[in-house]
Structure formats: C-alpha cells, structure tokens
Design a protein around this motif. Structure first.
Motif, PDB file in Angstrom:
ATOM      1  N   LYS A 192       0.850  -1.191   0.000  1.00  0.00           N
ATOM      2  CA  LYS A 192       0.000   0.000   0.000  1.00  0.00           C
ATOM      3  C   LYS A 192       0.884   1.238   0.000  1.00  0.00           C
ATOM      4  O   LYS A 192       2.032   1.188   0.448  1.00  0.00           O
ATOM      5  N   VAL A 193       0.330   2.351  -0.461  1.00  0.00           N
ATOM      6  CA  VAL A 193       0.965   3.662  -0.324  1.00  0.00           C
ATOM      7  C   VAL A 193       0.182   4.435   0.723  1.00  0.00           C
ATOM      8  O   VAL A 193      -1.049   4.533   0.638  1.00  0.00           O
ATOM      9  N   ILE A 194       0.890   4.961   1.714  1.00  0.00           N
ATOM     10  CA  ILE A 194       0.252   5.765   2.756  1.00  0.00           C
ATOM     11  C   ILE A 194       1.094   7.015   2.997  1.00  0.00           C
ATOM     12  O   ILE A 194       2.238   7.094   2.564  1.00  0.00           O
ATOM     13  N   SER A 195       0.512   7.990   3.706  1.00  0.00           N
ATOM     14  CA  SER A 195       1.304   9.131   4.161  1.00  0.00           C
ATOM     15  C   SER A 195       1.035   9.354   5.634  1.00  0.00           C
ATOM     16  O   SER A 195      -0.014   8.954   6.157  1.00  0.00           O
ATOM     17  N   THR A 196       2.007   9.974   6.309  1.00  0.00           N
ATOM     18  CA  THR A 196       1.862  10.294   7.728  1.00  0.00           C
ATOM     19  C   THR A 196       2.217  11.766   7.926  1.00  0.00           C
ATOM     20  O   THR A 196       2.993  12.334   7.162  1.00  0.00           O
ATOM     21  N   HIS A 197       1.643  12.365   8.953  1.00  0.00           N
ATOM     22  CA  HIS A 197       1.836  13.793   9.207  1.00  0.00           C
ATOM     23  C   HIS A 197       3.009  14.069  10.134  1.00  0.00           C
ATOM     24  O   HIS A 197       3.237  13.325  11.086  1.00  0.00           O
ATOM     25  N   ASP A 198       3.690  15.156   9.856  1.00  0.00           N
ATOM     26  CA  ASP A 198       4.742  15.662  10.745  1.00  0.00           C
ATOM     27  C   ASP A 198       5.769  14.572  11.026  1.00  0.00           C
ATOM     28  O   ASP A 198       6.419  14.108  10.122  1.00  0.00           O
TER      29      ASP A 198
END
Ligand code: MN3
Length: 211
Positions: free
Chosen positions: A137-143
């Motif tokens: 999967k492709v995900i993103s996370t903050h900070d």
C-alpha cells in the motif's frame, strides 16, 4: 547516546534530484538536530533506552512525551529515508516486482499512487510504500508520525515531504521532486529486503543502536 549515522553515499551521489547542498543541510543540520534533541531529552530524564524504536514506541500517544516522540521519530524517519535512496538507479525484481504488479498493476501505477499521495498530503510529513496484510500500500503520515506504532505495517520505502527536503532544488514543485525521486533514487534493494523481512526472512532495517 544515539548517533547521526553517516550517509551511505557521497553528498553528490543523489544529484541532480537532491543537490549536495540540500543533502548536507538535511543530514548535517536537520537530522542532527533531531538526534541531539532526542539525546538531551533522554539524558534529562535519566533514561538509557536500548533502541530508538523503543523510544518512539514508548513516547507515541503520551502527551507528556510529545517533544521526545517528535524528535525521536524524526531521527528514525530520516535514518530510514537515507537508506530508502540510492545513487545507483535500480528497478524492482523478483517477489517485490510481483507484489507491486499484484497490488498496483505495475510500477507505473505504483509511481502514480506514490506521487499522488505525496502531492495531496497537506503540509509536512512522509509518503511511504508499506507492506500490510499480505499486500503493498501507499500511505502518508503527518509531521513526525511514522509506521513504527502501526501494528502489522512494514515500511519498504519512504520519501520526505517536508519542504526542507526539496525546496532548494525544486522550489514548490513537490510533484516534480517526487517523480524524479521515484524514477531515479528509490532504493529497490532495500524495499526487497524489507518485504522479505515482513514475510519472516531476514531482519528489518533498524536505526543504529546507541553508543
Ligand atoms: Mn527531513
């Protein structure tokens, strides 16, 4: 004391996507500051943890340890980011290529998903290729947030979405940076090793142990 790991390549190795100036500031100033602050906070608290992973996992979600979490997680994320890149262009093969085909329908489609996720991610953070529940999967996370606290999620690659990662070289063109990064710098050898480790063969990447 946690160390600032040496870059696994020369400052010029990632040019022209990432200039030597960007890389040396990013590693020698930004990453170093996260490591130094983590060490200071741990020393002030009288703690001598055995691994940076332990620090992140002990601090996540604890509002009294937010500063420690942010700095320790950023130290870890940058360590993983450096090894997520290579100056020697490569491409996925074997089981990794098969997993990419199965999950995305090919490397071009994975690139689209990775770049789109990174472009649409608001403000600072990280875009990841991960293994979860038997698929990619492709995900993103903050900070400073990362994948360590996410049970069952193994990172294969990460790219830094903070402006300090690309602004000197690409100004506000995050899309152009991500496309060039994916095409030229992604370290598919690391991704293959991480996928194997997620499947029980070999070891996951770890931040260097404290000295
Ligand atoms: Mn950064």
């Amino acid at each position: 004391m946690f160390v600032l790991p040496d870059l696994p390549y020369a400052d010029t190795a990632l040019e022209p996507v990432i200039s030597a100036k960007t890389l040396s500031f990013h590693h020698g100033k930004h990453h170093k500051a996260y490591v130094d602050t983590t060490n200071k906070l741990l020393a002030d608290a009288g703690e001598t943890p055995g691994s940076l992973e332990d620090v992140v996992l002990a601090a996540v979600g604890d509002s009294s340890k937010k500063k420690l979490f942010n700095n320790a997680a950023q130290a870890w994320n940058h360590g993983f980011f450096w090894v997520s890149m290579s100056g020697e262009k490569s491409s996925p093969s074997g089981e990794l290529a098969a997993a990419i085909d199965a999950a995305f329908g090919g490397l071009d489609k994975l690139k689209d998903a990775f770049v789109t996720e990174g472009v649409n991610h608001f403000a600072s953070g990280w875009v990841w290729l991960v293994h979860e529940s038997g698929t990619l999967k492709v995900i993103s996370t903050h900070d400073a947030d990362d994948t360590l606290p996410k049970a069952g999620v193994t990172p294969l690659l990460v790219c830094d979405l903070w402006e300090h990662a690309y602004y000197l070289d690409h100004q506000n063109n995050r899309k152009g940076f991500l496309e060039a990064w994916f095409d030229g710098l992604a370290n598919w050898s690391l991704a293959a090793d991480q996928l194997k480790a997620a499947q029980g063969q070999g070891d996951l990447w770890h931040y260097p142990k404290p000295k």
